[in-house]
Write a protein that holds these residues in place. Structure first.
Motif, PDB file in Angstrom:
ATOM      1  N   HIS A   1       1.001  -1.314  -0.140  1.00 29.47           N
ATOM      2  CA  HIS A   1       0.017  -0.180  -0.016  1.00 29.47           C
ATOM      3  C   HIS A   1       0.988   1.302  -0.086  1.00 29.47           C
ATOM      4  O   HIS A   1       1.878   1.263   0.838  1.00 29.47           O
ATOM      5  CB  HIS A   1      -0.863   0.113   1.348  1.00 29.47           C
ATOM      6  CG  HIS A   1      -1.723  -1.155   1.447  1.00 29.47           C
ATOM      7  ND1 HIS A   1      -3.196  -0.942   0.698  1.00 29.47           N
ATOM      8  CD2 HIS A   1      -1.753  -2.285   2.031  1.00 29.47           C
ATOM      9  CE1 HIS A   1      -3.599  -2.280   0.917  1.00 29.47           C
ATOM     10  NE2 HIS A   1      -2.909  -2.787   1.784  1.00 29.47           N
TER      11      HIS A   1
ATOM     12  N   PHE B   1       0.329   4.169   0.991  1.00 24.85           N
ATOM     13  CA  PHE B   1       0.180   4.801   2.485  1.00 24.85           C
ATOM     14  C   PHE B   1       0.385   3.736   3.612  1.00 24.85           C
ATOM     15  O   PHE B   1      -0.390   3.473   4.569  1.00 24.85           O
ATOM     16  CB  PHE B   1      -1.179   5.506   2.745  1.00 24.85           C
ATOM     17  CG  PHE B   1      -1.106   6.850   1.792  1.00 24.85           C
ATOM     18  CD1 PHE B   1      -0.459   8.040   2.165  1.00 24.85           C
ATOM     19  CD2 PHE B   1      -1.878   6.715   0.623  1.00 24.85           C
ATOM     20  CE1 PHE B   1      -0.497   8.975   1.291  1.00 24.85           C
ATOM     21  CE2 PHE B   1      -1.802   7.782  -0.246  1.00 24.85           C
ATOM     22  CZ  PHE B   1      -1.527   8.711   0.116  1.00 24.85           C
ATOM     23  N   SER B   2       1.424   2.998   3.709  1.00 25.87           N
ATOM     24  CA  SER B   2       1.863   1.927   4.517  1.00 25.87           C
ATOM     25  C   SER B   2       3.325   2.214   4.846  1.00 25.87           C
ATOM     26  O   SER B   2       4.195   2.484   3.885  1.00 25.87           O
ATOM     27  CB  SER B   2       1.670   0.571   4.033  1.00 25.87           C
ATOM     28  OG  SER B   2       2.608  -0.379   4.735  1.00 25.87           O
ATOM     29  N   LYS B   3       3.580   2.490   6.274  1.00 24.47           N
ATOM     30  CA  LYS B   3       4.940   2.751   6.427  1.00 24.47           C
ATOM     31  C   LYS B   3       5.984   1.601   6.349  1.00 24.47           C
ATOM     32  O   LYS B   3       6.968   2.032   5.729  1.00 24.47           O
ATOM     33  CB  LYS B   3       5.067   2.962   8.158  1.00 24.47           C
ATOM     34  CG  LYS B   3       6.356   3.459   8.545  1.00 24.47           C
ATOM     35  CD  LYS B   3       6.581   3.764   9.883  1.00 24.47           C
ATOM     36  CE  LYS B   3       7.977   4.288  10.497  1.00 24.47           C
ATOM     37  NZ  LYS B   3       9.136   3.743   9.961  1.00 24.47           N
TER      38      LYS B   3
ATOM     39  N   LEU C   1       1.532   9.350  11.702  1.00 19.15           N
ATOM     40  CA  LEU C   1       1.387   9.163  10.239  1.00 19.15           C
ATOM     41  C   LEU C   1       2.565   9.171   9.520  1.00 19.15           C
ATOM     42  O   LEU C   1       2.611   9.413   8.387  1.00 19.15           O
ATOM     43  CB  LEU C   1       0.406  10.304   9.964  1.00 19.15           C
ATOM     44  CG  LEU C   1      -1.118  10.590  10.541  1.00 19.15           C
ATOM     45  CD1 LEU C   1      -1.688  11.916   9.953  1.00 19.15           C
ATOM     46  CD2 LEU C   1      -1.891   9.609   9.624  1.00 19.15           C
TER      47      LEU C   1
ATOM     48  N   GLN D   1       2.974   7.320   6.104  1.00 16.86           N
ATOM     49  CA  GLN D   1       1.732   7.019   5.897  1.00 16.86           C
ATOM     50  C   GLN D   1       1.251   8.676   5.290  1.00 16.86           C
ATOM     51  O   GLN D   1       0.081   8.977   5.447  1.00 16.86           O
ATOM     52  CB  GLN D   1       0.962   6.507   6.876  1.00 16.86           C
ATOM     53  CG  GLN D   1       1.282   5.254   7.092  1.00 16.86           C
ATOM     54  CD  GLN D   1       0.619   4.570   8.085  1.00 16.86           C
ATOM     55  OE1 GLN D   1      -0.204   3.709   8.085  1.00 16.86           O
ATOM     56  NE2 GLN D   1       0.590   5.033   9.467  1.00 16.86           N
ATOM     57  N   GLY D   2       2.216   9.235   4.501  1.00  9.87           N
ATOM     58  CA  GLY D   2       1.798  10.726   4.216  1.00  9.87           C
ATOM     59  C   GLY D   2       2.760  11.701   4.616  1.00  9.87           C
ATOM     60  O   GLY D   2       2.956  12.715   4.254  1.00  9.87           O
TER      61      GLY D   2
ATOM     62  N   GLY E   1      -5.466  12.201  10.026  1.00  7.59           N
ATOM     63  CA  GLY E   1      -5.623  10.988   8.897  1.00  7.59           C
ATOM     64  C   GLY E   1      -6.914  10.741   8.821  1.00  7.59           C
ATOM     65  O   GLY E   1      -7.981  11.196   9.583  1.00  7.59           O
TER      66      GLY E   1
ATOM     67  N   ARG F   1      -4.079   7.361   6.855  1.00 10.13           N
ATOM     68  CA  ARG F   1      -3.232   8.146   6.129  1.00 10.13           C
ATOM     69  C   ARG F   1      -3.421   9.655   6.059  1.00 10.13           C
ATOM     70  O   ARG F   1      -4.566   9.950   6.784  1.00 10.13           O
ATOM     71  CB  ARG F   1      -3.438   7.629   4.586  1.00 10.13           C
ATOM     72  CG  ARG F   1      -4.872   8.041   3.954  1.00 10.13           C
ATOM     73  CD  ARG F   1      -4.888   7.595   2.595  1.00 10.13           C
ATOM     74  NE  ARG F   1      -4.999   6.064   2.406  1.00 10.13           N
ATOM     75  CZ  ARG F   1      -5.367   5.530   1.281  1.00 10.13           C
ATOM     76  NH1 ARG F   1      -5.591   6.233   0.282  1.00 10.13           N
ATOM     77  NH2 ARG F   1      -5.237   4.079   1.288  1.00 10.13           N
TER      78      ARG F   1
END
Length: 557
Positions: A157, A159-161, A359, A362-363, A444, A449
């Motif tokens: 993904h 937006f996945s760390k 976050l 993730q952004g 988020g 995200r």
């Protein structure tokens, strides 16, 4: 437009355009002689004709490696053509052909078209004037193309760390790989079905040998790919801790001077500078170069001269044993050496405003995170910070994002940013600089995200604004915790050297060398040194100078 006879399919193209048939024929002849074995040499007699050719190539899915254009062409100048060509083939390298009288125009066009080089006519002999330039540009292009076409595939993904950390590791270590976003790429979902992998197990790495790694850590993936490496010797003349500009320069000079040299880097060669989108003021690169390109060049040079590089490994302790200096790495491996150079650099400070920690990855990103640039197309990107690194990021992301907002706490950029960057930013219509402004909270969505930032203006008023990505550059702290109690540091953790080390408890009768710490035989260079100038060129200079001082130490003790 034409092409050499019997072209081999799908070789990358070099496209030359000039309105003078004799000049165009000469360019094509020399290019074919020097590079025709691996590249198709295509010709066009005008800018519009060349643009049609590029669209045709792009439609067919062919790669374009290099564009060479004459500046003085009727109807469409070379710079105008290159501006439009950049929209069609953004990854191609760009060269402008000029007469001596046109050099001012060429220099002025560097920023406008992100020119990679300009060549003066005539370029005779091509072996000296043309081939080295083209070869260097093609090598740079090939390294980027290899990254895009790698056999390793990573599915995750955006937006996945965990996914971001893997992508960033692969990009910064120049490991060829393809990134597949499970939310956008049908191929990604098909691969998960074929491999029988649950989408909850992302990110997934599909290796070229068929191995499937579910939720791998960066270290696990690095070990499987053989990126980390193991020391080849029991003892070295020089151990360098840190692979930024200072460390790489020391590795190049140390190895070239015959010292058995090993460099240890915790993340990727290039350090913080390796994340810079464009370094414009580095001597010898009038067109500028990216941090990753500088890191690649330095790494290749150090290895060619015989230095060992151990990446994704960190130094955790240092001790002196008689004349030896012992560095302990994560995992317990030790490196024994006569001398140690600490060039471990600095890390970006973290934002402590509400919402930022949760976050991150993730952004919200620290540093330029170049892997995210393409995903920011037509989006709103916020850059927090007012120094050169923030300015370079703003200029770079402006080429992708629809809107870039810079939040600068100071009243102006003049004290913290180079003049050339301030001028570039002012000329970009989609970049807004807000001085006296700061982000005070991040919010988020239900997927975790980034969606909004609460921004406080200079007058104290606050607004909640929609944001797609945020990149933070708010100062840095030295990576010196592992030296606590070993070498003297200042109140902020930067390492004392030379006269400062002498005042802080130097143990010998002789004076310390200029870059020597309070432990004889342990030297320091780059941003991690107290009183250092935070610039790439000065770090390279210190890394080089440290090797000279180390030679003196080894001879005189």
């Amino acid at each position: 437009m034409d092409e050499e006879a019997n072209p081999r399919p799908r070789r990358p193209a070099i496209v030359a355009v000039d309105d003078e048939p004799a000049v165009l024929a000469a360019v094509a002849r020399d290019l074919r002689r020097g590079f025709g074995e691996h590249y198709r040499i295509l010709r066009a007699h005008s800018g519009p004709e060349a643009l049609d050719l590029l669209r045709e190539l792009r439609t067919r899915g062919d790669q374009v490696a290099l564009l060479i254009a004459d500046q003085r062409m009727p109807g469409m100048a070379g710079t105008e053509y290159l501006v439009q060509a950049r929209q069609i083939v953004p990854d191609a390298k760009r060269v402008l052909l000029t007469a001596y009288a046109d050099t001012e125009a060429a220099i002025a066009a560097i920023n406008e078209v992100a020119l990679d080089y300009y060549l003066l006519k005539p370029w005779d002999p091509p072996e000296e004037q043309l081939f080295p330039v083209v070869e260097d540009l093609l090598q740079t292009w090939e390294s980027g193309a290899a990254l895009e076409a790698g056999g390793l595939r990573v599915i995750g993904h955006r937006f996945s760390k965990a996914s971001h950390d893997l992508r960033d590791f692969l990009a910064r270590n120049r490991v060829p790989a393809r990134w597949l976003d499970v939310e956008r790429d049908g191929e990604a979902r098909e691969l998960l079905v074929v491999a029988g992998i649950d989408a909850e197990r992302l990110p997934v790495a599909l290796l070229e040998d068929g191995t499937v790694l579910e939720r791998p850590t960066v270290l696990e993936l690095a070990e499987r790919l053989g990126v980390t490496g193991q020391p080849a010797a029991d003892h070295y003349d020089l151990v360098i801790v840190g692979g930024g500009p200072a460390g790489l320069a020391a590795a190049v000079y140390g190895a070239s001077e015959g010292l058995r040299t090993v460099l240890v880097e915790r993340e990727a060669p290039g350090g913080q500078a390796g994340q810079s989108s464009r370094i414009e003021n580095y001597l010898g690169f009038p067109m500028g170069l990216s941090g990753s390109d500088l890191a690649r060049r330095g790494t290749d040079q150090a290895r060619r001269l015989g230095a060992e590089l151990l990446t994704v490994q960190d130094a955790v302790a240092l001790r002196a044993e008689g004349a030896g200096r012992i560095v302990t790495l994560t995992g317990g491996t030790t490196l024994s050496a006569n001398c140690v150079l600490v060039a471990s650099g600095v890390s970006y400070n973290q934002m402590n405003a509400p919402g930022f920690a949760g976050l991150t990855g993730q952004g919200i990103y620290y540093g330029a995170a170049m892997t995210e640039a393409r995903a920011c197309a037509d989006q709103h990107v916020v850059i927090i910070g007012g120094a050169n690194s923030a300015g370079q990021a703003a200029v770079y992301f402006a080429g992708w994002a629809g809107r870039v907002t810079m939040l600068v706490r100071a009243a102006s950029l003049t004290k913290s940013m180079s003049h050339y960057l301030i001028e570039q930013i002012a000329a970009l219509p989609n970049v807004e600089v807000r001085t006296g402004a700061q982000a005070v909270a991040a919010e988020g969505d239900e997927q975790g995200r980034l969606r909004r930032l609460r921004i406080r203006a200079a007058d104290g008023s606050e607004t909640l604004e929609d944001v797609d990505a945020c990149f933070v550059f708010i100062g840095a702290a030295p990576r010196t915790d592992w030296l606590d109690g070993v070498v003297a540091r200042d109140e902020r953790g930067f390492i004392l050297a030379g006269p400062d080390a002498q005042r802080a408890g130097w143990p010998l009768a002789r004076d310390p060398y200029l870059l020597e710490t309070t432990v004889p035989g342990v030297f320091v260079a780059g941003d991690v040194r107290a009183r250092s100038i935070k610039r790439v060129a000065s770090a390279v200079g210190e890394g080089s100078m440290a090797v000279s001082l180390i030679h003196q130490y080894l001879v005189d003790g």
